[in-house]
Write an enzyme that holds these catalytic residues in place. Structure first.
Site, short mmCIF file in Angstrom:
data_model
loop_
_atom_site.label_atom_id
_atom_site.label_comp_id
_atom_site.label_asym_id
_atom_site.label_seq_id
_atom_site.Cartn_x
_atom_site.Cartn_y
_atom_site.Cartn_z
N SER A 129 -8.55 -11.00 -0.33
CA SER A 129 -9.13 -10.11 -1.33
C SER A 129 -8.77 -10.57 -2.73
CB SER A 129 -8.59 -8.69 -1.11
OG SER A 129 -8.90 -7.85 -2.20
N TYR A 154 -2.01 -2.52 -0.36
CA TYR A 154 -3.16 -3.22 0.22
C TYR A 154 -3.13 -4.70 -0.17
CZ TYR A 154 -7.95 -4.94 0.59
OH TYR A 154 -9.05 -5.71 0.86
#
Length: 336
Positions: A129, A154
């Site tokens: 990501s 995350y």
């Protein structure tokens, strides 16, 4: 000879689109997903319904964190390629449910790596990501930049996945390619993403929450460009880098990292204006302060991707958002 691929998170946004593309290209696709309720499971089931019935597609409901089920999966059919897209997604939700991120993104990824080791899989591609860039303030984000300061759990779990994959590439020779996606949007997207929830709220006449008082930029990347980038990277199997320098993007092991982003950051206020034009309806805005875990801007340097596969995402935001809005109206009926 037909090529067999395992796609994890196949009922997810990117997984569904990728499975559809690879099936059209003649691949044998096995997909897994746990169909959890992080967002509406019916949307996931409707994506799956578009794939099921294809003679080269097989689906199994499996949770990545279920070690026994994952061992059984890899003890069955051999996979030429594994494309690991399943994850507990969402930056803000990681502040509320941190354990689910470790279960899926760390423990679950370990089970993928172990399966690839047992099978001697020819190429593992895995979703990372843009969030891994964290507190990095140098723009555009380059794969050659250090990524040592995540600002959400995350992001930390995604960075952990990159490091875990590198260790398996080094120890066991598994060719691994990490894919850092930048704000993916488009038809069949994720309801928790801003463009999706903004669309619902604008059509319903509700206020949309805009953080940091709109002073944010995102590198919005259309789903078709993401899929094109992945499919082009599948045959680009990394090898050890000769005379390897201390570069975060490559290694003396068969390991590489790529950004896949539109390399065109868009101001959040401009994004909202474009969405209003596509919907032909004005938004009511609630201006809010910055949220924990967010970053002010994302911007992908894709020069390494261009060099590797002669491709860079280029779908204009207006064109991509119009495709999403048209799909949204079809899927949800007479949304006004």
């Amino acid at each position: 000879m037909e090529t067999r691929v395992l796609i994890t998170g196949v009922a997810g946004f990117i997984g569904f689109h990728l499975a559809r593309r690879l099936l059209a290209d003649g691949w044998i696709v096995q997909g897994i997903d746990n169909l959890n309720d992080y967002y509406d499971p019916n949307l996931k089931k409707d994506r799956l319904a578009q794939l099921e019935g294809h003679p080269a597609f097989q689906f199994k409901k499996i949770d990545l964190a279920d070690r026994s089920a994952m061992e059984t999966l890899f003890a069955g059919s051999h996979f030429d390629v594994v494309i690991h897209l399943a994850a507990q997604a969402g930056v803000r939700y990681s502040l509320q449910a941190p354990h689910s991120y470790v279960d899926s993104n760390v423990t679950g990824f370990l089970h993928i790596l172990e399966g690839c080791r047992a099978q001697k899989v020819g190429h593992l591609l895995f979703a990372s990501s843009s969030s891994v860039y964290g507190a990095n303030s140098q723009l555009p984000y380059s794969v050659h930049d250090p990524v040592d300061h995540p600002v959400s759990l995350y992001a930390a779990t995604k960075r952990a996945g990159e490091l875990m994959a590198h260790s398996y590439a080094h120890l066991y020779g598994i060719p691994c390619t990490g894919l850092r996606f930048f704000t993916v949007y488009g038809p069949w997207g994720r309801p928790d993403m801003a463009y999706f929830s903004f669309t619902r709220k604008i059509l319903a006449g509700e206020k949309i929450p805009v953080f940091n008082h709109g002073k944010m930029q995102r590198d919005f990347t259309y789903i078709d460009d993401i899929i094109e980038g992945i499919t082009r990277l599948v045959p680009k199997i990394p090898g050890p880098q000769a005379n390897w320098p201390a570069d975060p993007a490559s290694s003396a092991a068969p390991f590489q990292i790529h950004n896949i982003g539109n390399h065109t950051p868009v101001a959040l206020t401009d994004f909202i204006q474009t969405l209003e034009e596509c919907l032909d309806k004005k938004a009511e805005i609630e201006w809010l302060p910055m949220q924990d875990g967010d970053v002010v801007a994302t911007y992908a340097d894709v020069s390494a991707l261009q060099e590797a596969v002669a491709f860079a995402p280029d779908t204009p935001l207006r064109a991509g958002l119009q495709q999403f809005v048209d799909w949204y109206r079809r899927y949800y009926g007479n949304a006004q």
